[in-house]
Design a protein around this motif. Structure first.
Motif, short mmCIF file in Angstrom:
data_model
loop_
_atom_site.label_atom_id
_atom_site.label_comp_id
_atom_site.label_asym_id
_atom_site.label_seq_id
_atom_site.Cartn_x
_atom_site.Cartn_y
_atom_site.Cartn_z
N HIS A 35 -6.75 7.10 -11.57
CA HIS A 35 -5.48 7.19 -11.25
C HIS A 35 -5.22 9.11 -11.45
N ALA A 36 -4.41 9.89 -11.17
CA ALA A 36 -4.37 11.05 -11.29
C ALA A 36 -3.19 11.33 -12.13
N SER A 45 5.68 17.69 -11.06
CA SER A 45 5.59 18.63 -9.85
C SER A 45 4.13 18.32 -9.46
N ARG A 46 3.09 17.86 -10.69
CA ARG A 46 1.60 17.47 -9.72
C ARG A 46 1.79 16.71 -8.39
N MET A 47 2.64 15.24 -8.62
CA MET A 47 2.75 15.29 -7.65
C MET A 47 3.03 15.54 -5.98
N GLU A 48 3.72 15.99 -6.01
CA GLU A 48 4.74 16.07 -5.13
C GLU A 48 3.74 17.58 -3.75
N ALA A 102 1.03 -1.25 -0.01
CA ALA A 102 -0.44 0.13 0.07
C ALA A 102 0.80 1.16 0.09
N VAL A 103 0.93 2.26 -0.82
CA VAL A 103 1.19 3.45 -1.21
C VAL A 103 0.75 4.48 -1.28
N ASN A 104 0.65 5.67 -0.97
CA ASN A 104 -0.18 7.10 -1.58
C ASN A 104 -0.11 6.80 -2.98
N VAL A 105 -1.30 6.99 -3.20
CA VAL A 105 -1.69 7.49 -4.94
C VAL A 105 -2.80 8.16 -4.99
N VAL A 106 -3.20 9.01 -5.63
CA VAL A 106 -3.92 10.23 -5.74
C VAL A 106 -4.88 9.42 -7.06
N SER A 107 -6.14 9.75 -6.66
CA SER A 107 -6.93 9.58 -7.24
C SER A 107 -8.02 10.92 -8.20
N CYS A 108 -8.12 10.82 -8.80
CA CYS A 108 -9.30 12.08 -9.41
C CYS A 108 -10.08 12.03 -10.54
N ARG A 109 -11.42 12.49 -11.83
CA ARG A 109 -11.65 12.41 -12.40
C ARG A 109 -10.84 12.31 -13.73
N GLU A 158 10.64 9.60 -7.19
CA GLU A 158 10.71 7.94 -6.71
C GLU A 158 9.35 7.29 -6.90
N GLU A 159 8.51 8.34 -6.28
CA GLU A 159 7.15 7.71 -6.42
C GLU A 159 6.67 7.28 -7.26
N THR A 160 6.87 8.67 -7.34
CA THR A 160 6.41 9.36 -8.86
C THR A 160 6.61 8.71 -10.05
N LYS A 161 7.73 8.84 -10.35
CA LYS A 161 8.06 7.30 -11.65
C LYS A 161 7.68 6.49 -11.22
N ALA A 162 7.46 5.90 -9.99
CA ALA A 162 6.55 4.50 -10.62
C ALA A 162 5.68 4.52 -10.88
N GLN A 163 5.17 4.98 -9.99
CA GLN A 163 3.42 4.93 -10.35
C GLN A 163 3.13 5.94 -11.70
N PHE A 164 3.93 6.42 -12.36
CA PHE A 164 3.62 6.54 -13.67
C PHE A 164 4.15 5.80 -14.90
N ASN A 165 4.85 4.93 -14.67
CA ASN A 165 5.50 4.25 -15.27
C ASN A 165 4.41 2.94 -15.61
#
Length: 405
Positions: free
Chosen positions: A279-280, A347-350, A237-244, A357-364
């Motif tokens: 996912h955002a 820039s958005r996730m920070e 479980a990690v931090n995930v940002v969700s949206c429409r 590192e988190e953002t790159k993993a989720q982006f991929n």
């Protein structure tokens, strides 16, 4: 006379539209007493819908409309509903989202009418025609302007629902606030069939140099159980940002000024998620894969102008954060674009406390989803699907070395 030519058909991959039907549709979708109507059929989407531009004269003034016509009423109804939501947002920036001004049904066709965005082309077409003219900074400026408008506060997607930060598994979801990235069983079956079809068509030279044949079972295990190299993708479980999400944020749904690539506008909201549980990075990750698929034009790979192994190595270098070994300028520009997209994602996730590192993993992980979908794209040449298959293994290898796997 136009309406009487019902023995002629306008051909499309899925449906036939007679001239009599088209005449009736134009009569419903254009203002009364329109004259001097000129119709141009534009490139249709994968849904099989017709998209046409109608230039006409009304009350002495030249005007234009875009009309989308489809037998699949569900998609057009969803786009109409999304247009209503966007219109309700108000604010100074919602004019950037091209919404239907009229919805009607003629015979058994659903029709949406839009004001034409004059002097525009798709971002895909613009980059295909102009990529060589720009340096990296100029390309980045075009992308920055796209996301400045798309993410602008008060516009989509913020105005519909505020982003939510949840603790969950990125791939599987397992949260009422987040749907995850995994596929349905039917989608997985389709992907497995596509993998077999592509592998059976790959030249032996590429199979030998990439080692794909020894990795197919690992990919199928990932699809079945999210396991790869004895690790479970997104088990933690990690931090995930969700949206429409827009849901189909590709370079064909972004319009820019055809002279300079500025003033971005956005179209096709038929896949907007009903709930703010996507996912955002879903939209920006899809655009990243779309850039790889389409900025490299089909003729570049089909005619041997672009070496597939060079492309695969370039993707590997980019993902690993290494200097690109390629000498091909086209590939350098594509991965300069993807680097900028990742910077925009950071820039958005920070703002939500996610580190790079988190953002790159989720982006991929988002990119992995769309690379897998690429395998079943009916119009893509085999060479691009081979690249996508190799890129999938690259992404999975990268994720296995990441602490969030």
């Amino acid at each position: 006379q136009f309406a009487d030519q019902n023995d002629w058909q306008v051909k499309n991959s899925k449906y036939l539209l007679s001239y009599k039907e088209l005449a009736s549709i134009l009569g419903e979708c254009l203002p009364n007493a329109s004259s001097s109507v000129v119709v141009e059929f534009l490139t249709p989407g994968l849904s099989g819908a017709y998209i046409l531009r109608a230039d006409f004269v009304h009350e002495g003034t030249k005007k234009e409309r875009i009309i989308k016509i489809d037998k699949n009423c569900t998609l057009l109804h969803r786009e109409k509903e999304a247009g209503v939501l966007l219109a309700e947002l108000g604010g100074a920036h919602t004019h950037k989202f091209i919404k239907p001004i009229k919805s009607t049904e003629v015979f058994d066709w659903a029709c949406l009418t839009f004001n034409a965005a004059n002097e525009t082309v798709t971002l895909r077409k613009y980059l295909q025609d102009n990529l060589s003219k720009y340096n990296d900074n100029e390309l980045h400026s075009i992308l920055d302007s796209v996301f400045l408008e798309f993410y602008r506060e008060g516009a989509f997607p913020h105005g519909l629902d505020k982003d939510k930060k949840v603790s969950t598994c990125v791939w599987n979801g397992n949260s009422e606030n987040y749907d995850g990235l995994d596929f349905t069983p039917l989608e997985k079956a389709d992907i497995n069939r596509n993998i077999s079809t592509i592998f059976n068509s790959i030249p032996s030279k590429i199979i030998d140099k990439t080692g794909i044949s020894n990795r197919l079972d690992s990919l199928r295990l990932f699809l079945a159980e999210q396991k790869y190299k004895d690790k479970t993708i997104s088990a933690k479980a990690v931090n995930v940002v969700s949206c429409r999400a827009h849901g189909d944020f590709n370079s064909g749904n972004i319009l820019v000024n055809k002279k300079d690539g500025a003033d971005p506008r956005f179209i096709d909201f038929s896949n907007v998620s009903k709930n703010p549980t996507q996912h955002a990075l879903l939209d920006i990750g899809k655009l990243s894969v779309d850039m790889e698929k389409y900025v490299v034009q089909d003729r570049e790979v089909a005619l041997g102008g672009l070496d597939i192994l060079d492309w695969v190595q370039c993707h590997h270098d980019w993902l690993a954060g290494n200097s690109l070994s390629t000498k091909t300028e086209l590939l350098k520009k594509i991965y300069s674009i993807n680097t900028r997209l990742l910077e925009i994602a950071n820039s958005r996730m920070e703002k939500f406390g996610l580190n790079a590192e988190e953002t790159k993993a989720q982006f991929n992980m988002v990119r992995l989803r769309y690379l897998l979908r690429t395998l079943g794209h009916p119009a893509l040449p085999l060479e691009k699907k081979v690249f996508a298959l190799c890129a999938i293994f690259d992404v999975l290898d990268y994720l296995c070395g990441n602490e969030y796997v």
